[in-house]
Scaffold this motif. Sequence first.
Motif, short mmCIF file in Angstrom:
data_model
loop_
_atom_site.label_atom_id
_atom_site.label_comp_id
_atom_site.label_asym_id
_atom_site.label_seq_id
_atom_site.Cartn_x
_atom_site.Cartn_y
_atom_site.Cartn_z
N LYS A 44 26.12 -56.46 -41.95
CA LYS A 44 27.50 -56.02 -42.09
C LYS A 44 27.93 -55.17 -40.89
CE LYS A 44 30.57 -53.57 -45.25
NZ LYS A 44 30.67 -52.85 -46.53
N GLU A 45 27.07 -54.25 -40.48
CA GLU A 45 27.39 -53.40 -39.33
C GLU A 45 27.50 -54.23 -38.05
OE1 GLU A 45 28.31 -50.15 -39.18
OE2 GLU A 45 28.35 -50.38 -41.36
N LYS A 48 30.83 -55.91 -38.01
CA LYS A 48 31.87 -54.95 -37.64
C LYS A 48 31.87 -54.70 -36.13
CE LYS A 48 32.21 -51.22 -40.23
NZ LYS A 48 31.86 -50.10 -41.17
N HIS A 51 33.44 -57.65 -34.34
CA HIS A 51 34.91 -57.58 -34.45
C HIS A 51 35.47 -56.53 -33.49
CE1 HIS A 51 35.62 -60.35 -37.73
NE2 HIS A 51 34.67 -59.77 -38.45
N HIS A 52 34.82 -55.40 -33.39
CA HIS A 52 35.28 -54.33 -32.49
C HIS A 52 35.23 -54.80 -31.03
CE1 HIS A 52 36.02 -50.35 -30.93
NE2 HIS A 52 34.96 -50.48 -30.14
#
Length: 109
Positions: A44-45, A48, A51-52
């Motif tokens: 999950k991290e 993220k 995406h960043h």
Amino acid sequence: MKIRQLSVIVLGLLTASAMVSVNAADGQWAKKHPRRAEVNAQLKEQNKAIHHEVKTGEMTKVKAKKLHQQNHHIRKEEQAMAKVNGGHITKAQQKVLHHQANKVQKKIS
């Protein structure tokens, strides 16, 4: 009398076994298993972070798509391992999954 008690015990064990099988098949309790949760939190991290990186222009959408696919593959592998092991993964399996996720992480940074 002893046969009746034995029958009650066997029936109780069968009922408990069936309930465990239903819960394992349902996967609700298994998703919270510590080793599974740890692997899934890492994925999950990473998602993220991908995406960043795209949002800030540091990564192309093509590269992001490939990395998301690799994370998805690791997640599917984790699910398959858990399905075979009654809803959890072993320490050795966790190590393999973390190793795979770490390879993806290196491609993000």
